[in-house]
Design a protein around this motif. Structure first.
Motif, PDB file in Angstrom:
ATOM      1  N   PHE A 162     -12.191 -22.227  -4.030  1.00  0.00           N
ATOM      2  CA  PHE A 162     -11.557 -21.690  -2.834  1.00  0.00           C
ATOM      3  C   PHE A 162     -11.244 -20.209  -3.030  1.00  0.00           C
ATOM      4  CE2 PHE A 162      -8.143 -20.488  -0.076  1.00  0.00           C
ATOM      5  CZ  PHE A 162      -8.321 -21.216   1.083  1.00  0.00           C
ATOM      6  N   ARG A 163     -10.667 -19.874  -4.168  1.00  0.00           N
ATOM      7  CA  ARG A 163     -10.300 -18.482  -4.431  1.00  0.00           C
ATOM      8  C   ARG A 163     -11.546 -17.589  -4.418  1.00  0.00           C
ATOM      9  NH1 ARG A 163      -7.698 -19.593  -8.414  1.00  0.00           N
ATOM     10  NH2 ARG A 163      -5.599 -19.657  -7.542  1.00  0.00           N
ATOM     11  N   ALA A 164     -12.617 -18.060  -5.039  1.00  0.00           N
ATOM     12  CA  ALA A 164     -13.840 -17.254  -5.100  1.00  0.00           C
ATOM     13  C   ALA A 164     -14.472 -17.070  -3.727  1.00  0.00           C
ATOM     14  CB  ALA A 164     -14.839 -17.910  -6.056  1.00  0.00           C
ATOM     15  N   LEU A 165     -14.457 -18.122  -2.907  1.00  0.00           N
ATOM     16  CA  LEU A 165     -15.117 -18.053  -1.604  1.00  0.00           C
ATOM     17  C   LEU A 165     -14.259 -17.395  -0.536  1.00  0.00           C
ATOM     18  CD1 LEU A 165     -16.882 -21.538  -1.291  1.00  0.00           C
ATOM     19  CD2 LEU A 165     -17.840 -19.369  -2.055  1.00  0.00           C
ATOM     20  N   ALA A 166     -12.959 -17.623  -0.584  1.00  0.00           N
ATOM     21  CA  ALA A 166     -12.088 -17.144   0.491  1.00  0.00           C
ATOM     22  C   ALA A 166     -11.642 -15.703   0.311  1.00  0.00           C
ATOM     23  CB  ALA A 166     -10.863 -18.052   0.610  1.00  0.00           C
ATOM     24  N   THR A 167     -11.501 -15.245  -0.918  1.00  0.00           N
ATOM     25  CA  THR A 167     -10.969 -13.905  -1.155  1.00  0.00           C
ATOM     26  C   THR A 167     -11.774 -12.795  -0.465  1.00  0.00           C
ATOM     27  OG1 THR A 167      -9.958 -14.589  -3.247  1.00  0.00           O
ATOM     28  CG2 THR A 167     -10.313 -12.229  -2.922  1.00  0.00           C
ATOM     29  N   THR A 188      -5.311 -15.158   0.555  1.00  0.00           N
ATOM     30  CA  THR A 188      -5.892 -16.299  -0.156  1.00  0.00           C
ATOM     31  C   THR A 188      -4.837 -16.996  -0.999  1.00  0.00           C
ATOM     32  OG1 THR A 188      -8.087 -15.263  -0.219  1.00  0.00           O
ATOM     33  CG2 THR A 188      -7.650 -17.013  -1.819  1.00  0.00           C
ATOM     34  N   ALA A 189      -4.031 -16.222  -1.700  1.00  0.00           N
ATOM     35  CA  ALA A 189      -2.969 -16.801  -2.527  1.00  0.00           C
ATOM     36  C   ALA A 189      -1.948 -17.541  -1.678  1.00  0.00           C
ATOM     37  CB  ALA A 189      -2.291 -15.699  -3.337  1.00  0.00           C
ATOM     38  N   GLN A 190      -1.608 -16.989  -0.525  1.00  0.00           N
ATOM     39  CA  GLN A 190      -0.652 -17.639   0.374  1.00  0.00           C
ATOM     40  C   GLN A 190      -1.194 -18.978   0.866  1.00  0.00           C
ATOM     41  OE1 GLN A 190      -0.179 -14.598   3.351  1.00  0.00           O
ATOM     42  NE2 GLN A 190       1.486 -13.562   2.249  1.00  0.00           N
ATOM     43  N   LEU A 191      -2.451 -18.982   1.246  1.00  0.00           N
ATOM     44  CA  LEU A 191      -3.057 -20.211   1.755  1.00  0.00           C
ATOM     45  C   LEU A 191      -3.193 -21.256   0.650  1.00  0.00           C
ATOM     46  CD1 LEU A 191      -4.114 -21.577   4.231  1.00  0.00           C
ATOM     47  CD2 LEU A 191      -6.288 -20.391   3.945  1.00  0.00           C
ATOM     48  N   LEU A 192      -3.506 -20.826  -0.549  1.00  0.00           N
ATOM     49  CA  LEU A 192      -3.590 -21.760  -1.674  1.00  0.00           C
ATOM     50  C   LEU A 192      -2.238 -22.401  -1.954  1.00  0.00           C
ATOM     51  CD1 LEU A 192      -5.974 -19.968  -4.205  1.00  0.00           C
ATOM     52  CD2 LEU A 192      -6.300 -22.231  -3.198  1.00  0.00           C
ATOM     53  N   LEU A 235      -1.704 -25.091   0.612  1.00  0.00           N
ATOM     54  CA  LEU A 235      -2.537 -26.254   0.312  1.00  0.00           C
ATOM     55  C   LEU A 235      -2.011 -27.023  -0.892  1.00  0.00           C
ATOM     56  CD1 LEU A 235      -6.031 -24.622   0.899  1.00  0.00           C
ATOM     57  CD2 LEU A 235      -5.092 -26.562   2.169  1.00  0.00           C
ATOM     58  N   ASP A 236      -1.494 -26.310  -1.871  1.00  0.00           N
ATOM     59  CA  ASP A 236      -0.962 -26.959  -3.061  1.00  0.00           C
ATOM     60  C   ASP A 236       0.232 -27.850  -2.719  1.00  0.00           C
ATOM     61  OD1 ASP A 236      -0.919 -27.414  -5.904  1.00  0.00           O
ATOM     62  OD2 ASP A 236       0.841 -26.127  -5.993  1.00  0.00           O
ATOM     63  N   GLY A 237       1.018 -27.431  -1.718  1.00  0.00           N
ATOM     64  CA  GLY A 237       2.176 -28.214  -1.312  1.00  0.00           C
ATOM     65  C   GLY A 237       1.960 -29.023  -0.048  1.00  0.00           C
ATOM     66  N   PHE A 238       0.699 -29.222   0.322  1.00  0.00           N
ATOM     67  CA  PHE A 238       0.387 -29.893   1.591  1.00  0.00           C
ATOM     68  C   PHE A 238       0.870 -31.329   1.622  1.00  0.00           C
ATOM     69  CE2 PHE A 238      -2.881 -31.884   4.489  1.00  0.00           C
ATOM     70  CZ  PHE A 238      -2.432 -31.278   5.657  1.00  0.00           C
ATOM     71  N   GLU A 279      -1.790 -22.217  11.161  1.00  0.00           N
ATOM     72  CA  GLU A 279      -1.282 -20.865  11.390  1.00  0.00           C
ATOM     73  C   GLU A 279      -1.774 -19.901  10.315  1.00  0.00           C
ATOM     74  OE1 GLU A 279       2.935 -20.870  11.691  1.00  0.00           O
ATOM     75  OE2 GLU A 279       2.971 -22.157  13.481  1.00  0.00           O
ATOM     76  N   HIS A 280      -1.869 -20.378   9.099  1.00  0.00           N
ATOM     77  CA  HIS A 280      -2.345 -19.542   7.990  1.00  0.00           C
ATOM     78  C   HIS A 280      -3.853 -19.317   8.051  1.00  0.00           C
ATOM     79  CE1 HIS A 280       1.344 -19.265   5.506  1.00  0.00           C
ATOM     80  NE2 HIS A 280       1.653 -20.429   6.088  1.00  0.00           N
ATOM     81  N   CYS A 281      -4.535 -20.084   8.876  1.00  0.00           N
ATOM     82  CA  CYS A 281      -5.997 -19.956   9.002  1.00  0.00           C
ATOM     83  C   CYS A 281      -6.404 -19.003  10.114  1.00  0.00           C
ATOM     84  CB  CYS A 281      -6.616 -21.337   9.254  1.00  0.00           C
ATOM     85  SG  CYS A 281      -6.375 -22.489   7.889  1.00  0.00           S
ATOM     86  N   ARG A 282      -5.424 -18.514  10.879  1.00  0.00           N
ATOM     87  CA  ARG A 282      -5.721 -17.521  11.927  1.00  0.00           C
ATOM     88  C   ARG A 282      -5.350 -16.160  11.360  1.00  0.00           C
ATOM     89  NH1 ARG A 282      -2.977 -21.493  14.936  1.00  0.00           N
ATOM     90  NH2 ARG A 282      -1.104 -20.193  15.119  1.00  0.00           N
ATOM     91  N   ILE A 283      -6.304 -15.580  10.678  1.00  0.00           N
ATOM     92  CA  ILE A 283      -5.935 -14.426   9.853  1.00  0.00           C
ATOM     93  C   ILE A 283      -6.758 -13.169  10.150  1.00  0.00           C
ATOM     94  CG2 ILE A 283      -4.879 -15.526   7.873  1.00  0.00           C
ATOM     95  CD1 ILE A 283      -8.613 -14.971   8.238  1.00  0.00           C
ATOM     96  N   ARG A 284      -7.579 -13.183  11.156  1.00  0.00           N
ATOM     97  CA  ARG A 284      -8.509 -12.089  11.332  1.00  0.00           C
ATOM     98  C   ARG A 284      -8.317 -11.414  12.659  1.00  0.00           C
ATOM     99  NH1 ARG A 284     -14.905 -12.799  10.499  1.00  0.00           N
ATOM    100  NH2 ARG A 284     -15.275 -10.605  10.489  1.00  0.00           N
ATOM    101  N   CYS A 285      -8.487 -10.121  12.705  1.00  0.00           N
ATOM    102  CA  CYS A 285      -8.451  -9.408  13.985  1.00  0.00           C
ATOM    103  C   CYS A 285      -9.836  -9.472  14.604  1.00  0.00           C
ATOM    104  CB  CYS A 285      -8.043  -7.951  13.779  1.00  0.00           C
ATOM    105  SG  CYS A 285      -6.343  -7.773  13.213  1.00  0.00           S
ATOM    106  N   ASP A 286      -9.894  -9.816  15.881  1.00  0.00           N
ATOM    107  CA  ASP A 286     -11.193  -9.950  16.569  1.00  0.00           C
ATOM    108  C   ASP A 286     -11.397  -8.787  17.516  1.00  0.00           C
ATOM    109  OD1 ASP A 286     -12.174 -12.735  15.737  1.00  0.00           O
ATOM    110  OD2 ASP A 286     -10.098 -13.094  16.286  1.00  0.00           O
TER     111      ASP A 286
END
Length: 458
Positions: free
Chosen positions: A417-422, A430-434, A437-440, A451-458
């Motif tokens: 995940f870290r390698a692909l998402a960063t 990426t660290a925030q989302l991990l 997920l770790d505490g999901f 909410e953490h997956c909406r991270i990009r300006c369009d």
């Protein structure tokens, strides 16, 4: 139909469809073993990783553009974007995106990519319905178990006939998973399954094109739509698996009822899930591993190699593109994968596949010979490397065994995940989302995760 079960009547009550649906709806988070819960969470981690890495892929971008142009009530997140859309549209876009790199998990029981078909539907539904992590995982396991039971029912003829099980059986698994999350009755869930089955489609001939990842999106969309319709009272046939001219009979000549009703030796089909650490069709992974192992064990010099012989199962015709011209085609080429492995190219690197047209790769690819034979599985490979001096090294490899240490598996998937998402999200996000997920499990909420997956300006 084959006569594997002559003493079992498809028409005798309770019908097969009802029995398998009842089992799926009976899945309870509290009753799930800890390792099965962990695998469910790992599926989500891997699915998100593959999705974030693929948001700029042409198939992903086009699907997202169409969804945004069409519009819809902002009920569900489109991964990697700030805007939201309808659940149905989000399922289509996110499903397509998650399978665009062909890096997502696989279960050879189906055989196919059930997470890419089931999770996009569940994620959209769970976000809108404010579902808990526990409810999400239980529904995911229910859908996965059901899909694998259908795989046991109709394979191998279904796949051999040219159907892409991710698209077809995936739609059924998605419908049952969503029915579970919605709390549908057994009859309602059977109606949902019928609606999904009549939408289920997808051809293996599309492998190597954008249509293959679209299959996952369409399966998610069909399954979610079917469950929502059934909740409103929409009806269909409730015996779609076993009825004459139903799913099984139309999609193949096999009807293994005993196998479909049997419990896996290890208790859950999801325990047989295989995660990818090479960004290519899973049926190429044994060849990659075998060539790489031989190269390392015997310090083989590329220039000294005369020929590489790859023997794989006849079902591996899906990944036997002889002369790949693009990175996407290379992912479905045993010849290219063998060449990459001999050259020591990192096949976990998404950008590496575009090197398939380089002169060094082409030179090795010309020395690879592939033979497909009956009697071998989709995960078997026997590789022989022959040198110009007459030396010969052979290794048989089977990548079809899941990782036994589930904690180690989780660690590898978090690293993936870290390698692909960063590159897509940046190190901080990426660290925030991990951390989320770790505490999901067990008390997380899907809407919070979204909410953490909406991270990009369009």
């Amino acid at each position: 139909m084959s006569q594997n079960d002559p003493d079992l009547s498809r028409a005798s009550p309770p019908g097969l469809t009802h029995v398998l649906v009842e089992r799926a709806l009976g899945v309870s988070f509290d009753a799930l073993p800890e390792d099965v819960r962990r695998i469910g969470r790992d599926c989500l981690v891997d699915w998100l990783a593959c999705s974030f890495a693929a948001i700029d892929e042409p198939a992903s971008r086009i699907a997202a553009e169409i969804a945004r142009e069409e519009g819809g009530h902002p009920h569900a997140t489109v991964l990697g974007h700030t805007w939201r859309t309808s659940m149905i549209q989000a399922a289509l876009v996110n499903g397509t995106t998650s399978h665009a790199l062909d890096y997502d998990d696989v279960n050879l029981t189906v055989p196919g990519h059930m997470s890419a078909a089931i999770i996009p539907a569940l994620f959209a539904l769970a976000e809108h319905r404010q579902a808990s992590a526990a409810g999400f995982i239980a529904a995911l396991v229910a859908g996965h178990e059901f899909a694998c039971s259908v795989g046991k029912l109709v394979e191998p003829a279904h796949y051999a006939n040219g159907f892409h099980a991710t698209a077809t059986i995936g739609a059924l698994g998605a419908s049952v998973a969503c029915a579970h999350l919605l709390g549908l009755s057994q009859v309602q869930a059977c109606h949902a399954l019928g609606v999904a089955a009549t939408q289920a489609a997808g051809l293996k001939v599309m492998f190597g094109s954008m249509a293959k990842p679209l299959h996952a999106g369409l399966a998610a969309q069909a399954g979610l739509r079917a469950a929502l319709l059934a909740q409103k009272g929409f009806i269909s046939r409730t015996d779609v698996l076993e009825c004459e001219q139903g799913f099984a009979s139309v999609h193949g000549s096999d009807f293994h009822q005993r196998e479909a009703l049997s419990t896996p030796a290890n208790g859950f089909h999801i325990r047989n899930l295989l995660f990818k650490f090479h960004a290519a069709c899973y049926s190429t992974h044994s060849t990659i591993e075998a060539v790489a192992a031989l190269r390392q064990q015997h310090a083989i010099d590329v220039d000294a190699v005369k020929q590489i012989d790859v023997v794989a199962g006849e079902g591996c015709s899906i990944c036997n593109i002889q002369s790949p011209k693009t990175g996407l085609e290379a992912k479905f080429s045993l010849r290219a994968c063998a060449a990459f492995a001999l050259l020591g190219i990192d096949t976990s690197d998404l950008e590496a596949w575009n090197r398939v047209t380089e002169a060094a790769v082409s030179a090795v690819l010309d020395r690879v010979k592939v033979e497909l034979v009956p009697g071998m599985t989709l995960s078997d490979s026997v590789v022989t490397i022959r040198s110009k001096d007459g030396d010969e090294w052979t290794l048989a490899y089977d990548c079809g065994m899941p990782i036994a240490d589930k904690a180690a598996q989780s660690a590898r998937l978090f690293a993936k995940f870290r390698a692909l998402a960063t590159p897509a999200l940046g190190a901080q996000r990426t660290a925030q989302l991990l951390a989320v997920l770790d505490g999901f499990l067990p008390d997380g909420r899907v809407a919070q995760l979204a909410e953490h997956c909406r991270i990009r300006c369009d």
